[in-house]
Design an enzyme around this catalytic site. Structure first.
Site, short mmCIF file in Angstrom:
data_model
loop_
_atom_site.label_atom_id
_atom_site.label_comp_id
_atom_site.label_asym_id
_atom_site.label_seq_id
_atom_site.Cartn_x
_atom_site.Cartn_y
_atom_site.Cartn_z
N ASN A 1 0.87 -1.17 0.00
CA ASN A 1 0.00 0.00 0.00
C ASN A 1 0.92 1.22 0.00
OD1 ASN A 1 -1.42 2.33 0.90
ND2 ASN A 1 -3.04 1.05 1.74
N GLU B 1 -3.97 1.83 -2.94
CA GLU B 1 -4.07 3.27 -2.68
C GLU B 1 -3.19 4.08 -3.61
OE1 GLU B 1 -4.24 3.96 1.91
OE2 GLU B 1 -5.47 5.45 0.89
N ASP C 1 -3.86 -4.96 0.86
CA ASP C 1 -4.11 -4.36 2.16
C ASP C 1 -5.48 -4.86 2.61
OD1 ASP C 1 -4.68 -2.85 4.34
OD2 ASP C 1 -4.39 -0.90 3.38
N ASN D 1 -6.66 -4.70 5.65
CA ASN D 1 -7.19 -3.82 6.71
C ASN D 1 -7.80 -4.57 7.89
OD1 ASN D 1 -6.64 -1.03 6.56
ND2 ASN D 1 -7.94 -0.82 4.76
N ASP E 1 -1.34 -6.35 5.99
CA ASP E 1 -1.09 -6.58 4.56
C ASP E 1 -0.65 -8.04 4.40
OD1 ASP E 1 -1.00 -3.62 3.30
OD2 ASP E 1 -0.14 -3.62 5.32
N ASP F 1 2.91 4.69 4.97
CA ASP F 1 2.75 4.15 6.34
C ASP F 1 2.74 2.62 6.33
OD1 ASP F 1 0.33 4.51 4.99
OD2 ASP F 1 -0.79 5.17 6.75
N HIS F 2 2.70 2.01 5.13
CA HIS F 2 2.79 0.55 5.01
C HIS F 2 4.16 0.15 4.45
CE1 HIS F 2 -1.68 -0.36 5.17
NE2 HIS F 2 -1.70 0.93 4.95
#
Length: 257
Positions: A7, A34, A146, A148, A217, A246-247
């Site tokens: 991501n 994303e 991802d 989530n 993930d 951030d991933h």
DNA sequence: ATGGCTACTCCTAGTAGA
């Protein structure tokens, strides 16, 4: 075959990191989530210059998925069959080297009990139905992205804090398990039992520095691919690079593909 | 407990992410 999922939190903002990472890691396939950009704004030429072609399913500002690969992609599927023009760009599938690859960006859900939370649970149910209707567990199928959702307590830095919160609530974990029950194996857990390995860390409050993360993930595979999976790991290094997502990328290697 | 950060947008404030 070496396949990764990442991501990137905006392909345009992250382009320098993505190209640098592709040149370092040299995966055969990179499934990204994303992308946050429409297909006409996607930096195709820049990825071509480091040796990759792209299959796109983008959307302005939000969501967006892409498959970046050295090999040809066939039988490309964009979204669920029942999706409309207003649906989110969250699912992209293609066949590469005889393997069905499904790249997903599962909705975040925002707050347990909210409309977005219900949308997330419904989307996950639709994903399972999509698998039932279009794929066979006896064939090589790979689902990554991802998700989530953190599957277990060992995938969460502070399970008591996260209990019943978004990304770790019981209905989300049940929906995740229902997808897994289609016939998937988590490649990361084929090789690593211990906790403390995460793929996402909050930008805020020094989350990465303090390793306050979640493993959300995943790279999941059907039995024929589980037999050929050699490794799976999370490339934490990238999260420490300048202006990171951030991933972090998750990478899996397979023999004889 | 809140906010803490980053990226987006008919941009300088509001929304979304996770």
């Amino acid at each position: 075959m070496k396949l990764a999922t990442w991501n990137v939190n905006s392909i345009i903002a992250r382009l320098p990191l993505v190209t640098r990472w592709l040149e370092k890691e040299k995966p055969d396939v990179l499934c990204i989530q994303e992308t946050k950009c429409s297909d006409e704004k996607f930096p195709l030429l820049e990825l071509k210059s480091v040796g990759y072609d792209c299959v796109l399913f983008g959307q302005q500002s939000y969501n967006g998925v892409a498959i970046v690969a050295r090999n040809n992609c066939a039988n490309v599927v964009r979204g669920f069959p029942e999706d409309t023009a207003e649906s989110h760009a969250r699912l992209l599938a293609a066949d590469i080297a005889g393997t069905s690859i499904i790249d997903v960006y599962v909705p975040n859900g925002q707050i347990v009990g909210s409309d977005k939370y219900q949308f997330k649970l419904g989307w996950m149910k639709r994903l399972r139905e999509f698998l039932d209707q279009n794929y066979d567990p006896n064939s090589p199928v790979l689902l990554c992205g991802d998700f989530n959702v953190a599957p277990e307590e060992r995938d969460v830095h502070n399970p008591q804090l996260w209990r019943n919160r978004i990304l770790f609530s019981e209905p989300e974990k049940a929906a995740l398990q229902h997808i897994k029950d289609w016939g998937f194996t988590d490649t990361f857990r084929l090789h690593t039992e211990e906790g403390g390995h995460y793929s996402w860390w909050d930008y805020r409050a020094g989350g990465f520095r303090r390793n306050l993360g979640l493993r959300i993930d995943h790279i999941w595979v059907s039995p024929p691919l589980a037999q050929r999976n050699l490794r799976c790991w999370i490339d934490k290094e990238t999260r420490a690079w300048e202006r990171p997502s951030d991933h972090a990328p998750v990478i899996a290697e397979f023999e004889n593909i």
